[in-house]
Design a protein around this motif. Structure first.
Motif, mmCIF file in Angstrom:
data_model
loop_
_atom_site.group_PDB
_atom_site.id
_atom_site.type_symbol
_atom_site.label_atom_id
_atom_site.label_comp_id
_atom_site.label_asym_id
_atom_site.label_seq_id
_atom_site.Cartn_x
_atom_site.Cartn_y
_atom_site.Cartn_z
ATOM 1 N N LYS A 137 -23.587 -43.213 -93.609
ATOM 2 C CA LYS A 137 -24.061 -43.482 -94.969
ATOM 3 C C LYS A 137 -25.125 -44.570 -94.964
ATOM 4 O O LYS A 137 -26.108 -44.494 -95.716
ATOM 5 N N LYS A 138 -24.923 -45.573 -94.115
ATOM 6 C CA LYS A 138 -25.896 -46.661 -94.001
ATOM 7 C C LYS A 138 -27.242 -46.124 -93.510
ATOM 8 O O LYS A 138 -28.301 -46.465 -94.061
ATOM 9 N N ILE A 139 -27.207 -45.272 -92.501
ATOM 10 C CA ILE A 139 -28.437 -44.668 -91.977
ATOM 11 C C ILE A 139 -29.130 -43.876 -93.077
ATOM 12 O O ILE A 139 -30.345 -44.022 -93.302
ATOM 13 N N ALA A 140 -28.375 -43.050 -93.785
ATOM 14 C CA ALA A 140 -28.948 -42.217 -94.840
ATOM 15 C C ALA A 140 -29.570 -43.067 -95.945
ATOM 16 O O ALA A 140 -30.669 -42.754 -96.432
ATOM 17 N N THR A 141 -28.909 -44.141 -96.315
ATOM 18 C CA THR A 141 -29.437 -45.018 -97.362
ATOM 19 C C THR A 141 -30.766 -45.634 -96.936
ATOM 20 O O THR A 141 -31.726 -45.656 -97.723
ATOM 21 N N HIS A 142 -30.825 -46.116 -95.699
ATOM 22 C CA HIS A 142 -32.088 -46.698 -95.212
ATOM 23 C C HIS A 142 -33.206 -45.656 -95.218
ATOM 24 O O HIS A 142 -34.345 -45.959 -95.604
ATOM 25 N N LEU A 143 -32.896 -44.433 -94.824
ATOM 26 C CA LEU A 143 -33.918 -43.388 -94.795
ATOM 27 C C LEU A 143 -34.346 -42.983 -96.200
ATOM 28 O O LEU A 143 -35.528 -42.703 -96.441
ATOM 29 N N GLU A 144 -33.397 -42.973 -97.138
ATOM 30 C CA GLU A 144 -33.752 -42.676 -98.528
ATOM 31 C C GLU A 144 -34.685 -43.745 -99.100
ATOM 32 O O GLU A 144 -35.667 -43.421 -99.780
ATOM 33 N N VAL A 145 -34.389 -45.006 -98.820
ATOM 34 C CA VAL A 145 -35.243 -46.100 -99.301
ATOM 35 C C VAL A 145 -36.623 -46.000 -98.644
ATOM 36 O O VAL A 145 -37.654 -46.204 -99.302
ATOM 37 N N ALA A 187 -41.166 -49.458 -96.082
ATOM 38 C CA ALA A 187 -40.705 -48.205 -95.473
ATOM 39 C C ALA A 187 -40.471 -48.390 -93.973
ATOM 40 O O ALA A 187 -39.457 -47.944 -93.433
ATOM 41 N N GLN A 188 -41.385 -49.044 -93.304
ATOM 42 C CA GLN A 188 -41.245 -49.272 -91.868
ATOM 43 C C GLN A 188 -40.021 -50.127 -91.557
ATOM 44 O O GLN A 188 -39.301 -49.860 -90.592
ATOM 45 N N ASN A 189 -39.777 -51.142 -92.381
ATOM 46 C CA ASN A 189 -38.597 -51.980 -92.174
ATOM 47 C C ASN A 189 -37.309 -51.179 -92.350
ATOM 48 O O ASN A 189 -36.357 -51.341 -91.580
ATOM 49 N N GLN A 190 -37.281 -50.313 -93.340
ATOM 50 C CA GLN A 190 -36.089 -49.490 -93.568
ATOM 51 C C GLN A 190 -35.870 -48.502 -92.420
ATOM 52 O O GLN A 190 -34.735 -48.263 -92.012
ATOM 53 N N ILE A 191 -36.946 -47.960 -91.897
ATOM 54 C CA ILE A 191 -36.831 -47.046 -90.760
ATOM 55 C C ILE A 191 -36.301 -47.796 -89.542
ATOM 56 O O ILE A 191 -35.456 -47.283 -88.797
ATOM 57 N N LYS A 192 -36.760 -49.015 -89.359
ATOM 58 C CA LYS A 192 -36.255 -49.840 -88.255
ATOM 59 C C LYS A 192 -34.757 -50.072 -88.404
ATOM 60 O O LYS A 192 -34.001 -49.952 -87.432
ATOM 61 N N LEU A 193 -34.312 -50.400 -89.616
ATOM 62 C CA LEU A 193 -32.884 -50.618 -89.850
ATOM 63 C C LEU A 193 -32.074 -49.340 -89.617
ATOM 64 O O LEU A 193 -30.974 -49.376 -89.050
ATOM 65 N N ALA A 194 -32.624 -48.206 -90.040
ATOM 66 C CA ALA A 194 -31.948 -46.922 -89.811
ATOM 67 C C ALA A 194 -31.838 -46.627 -88.318
ATOM 68 O O ALA A 194 -30.809 -46.168 -87.837
ATOM 69 N N THR A 195 -32.889 -46.928 -87.592
ATOM 70 C CA THR A 195 -32.899 -46.699 -86.144
ATOM 71 C C THR A 195 -31.862 -47.577 -85.448
ATOM 72 O O THR A 195 -31.159 -47.116 -84.547
ATOM 73 N N GLU A 196 -31.753 -48.819 -85.881
ATOM 74 C CA GLU A 196 -30.748 -49.722 -85.294
ATOM 75 C C GLU A 196 -29.338 -49.216 -85.566
ATOM 76 O O GLU A 196 -28.480 -49.223 -84.685
ATOM 77 N N ALA A 197 -29.097 -48.736 -86.779
ATOM 78 C CA ALA A 197 -27.779 -48.182 -87.109
ATOM 79 C C ALA A 197 -27.518 -46.901 -86.323
ATOM 80 O O ALA A 197 -26.388 -46.627 -85.905
#
Length: 87
Positions: free
Chosen positions: A28-36, A63-73
């Motif tokens: 869910k965390k990954i999905a939220t970051h990708l949605e943002v 957007a790039q920061n959120q993708i980075k967070l999604a990648t880390e998760a």
């Protein structure tokens, strides 16, 4: 159409409820970051259309920061599945 179980599907990994909950929350965390990130990219496009390239740049950075967070998760998920495969 019939469903045929593959050998990989037959060897399902078992997880306790705490592990299952952790992985569900991580997905869910990954999905939220990708949605943002997607929303921020759409905002960037809108800002570009209006000629406000500074705002667009800020949206792209978000957007790039959120993708980075999604990648880390996602790395947490990959590690879990890699460790499970070794068992």
């Amino acid at each position: 159409m019939t469903h045929q179980e593959t050998p990989q599907a037959a060897e399902k990994t078992t997880m306790n409820s705490a592990e299952t909950h952790k992985m569900i929350e991580n997905h869910k965390k990954i999905a939220t970051h990708l949605e943002v990130a997607a929303k921020s990219h759409l905002e960037a496009a809108t800002h570009h259309e209006k000629g406000d390239h500074d705002k667009a740049a800020k949206s792209v950075i978000e957007a790039q920061n959120q993708i980075k967070l999604a990648t880390e998760a996602q790395k947490v998920d990959e590690k879990f599945h890699a460790d499970s495969a070794k068992k």
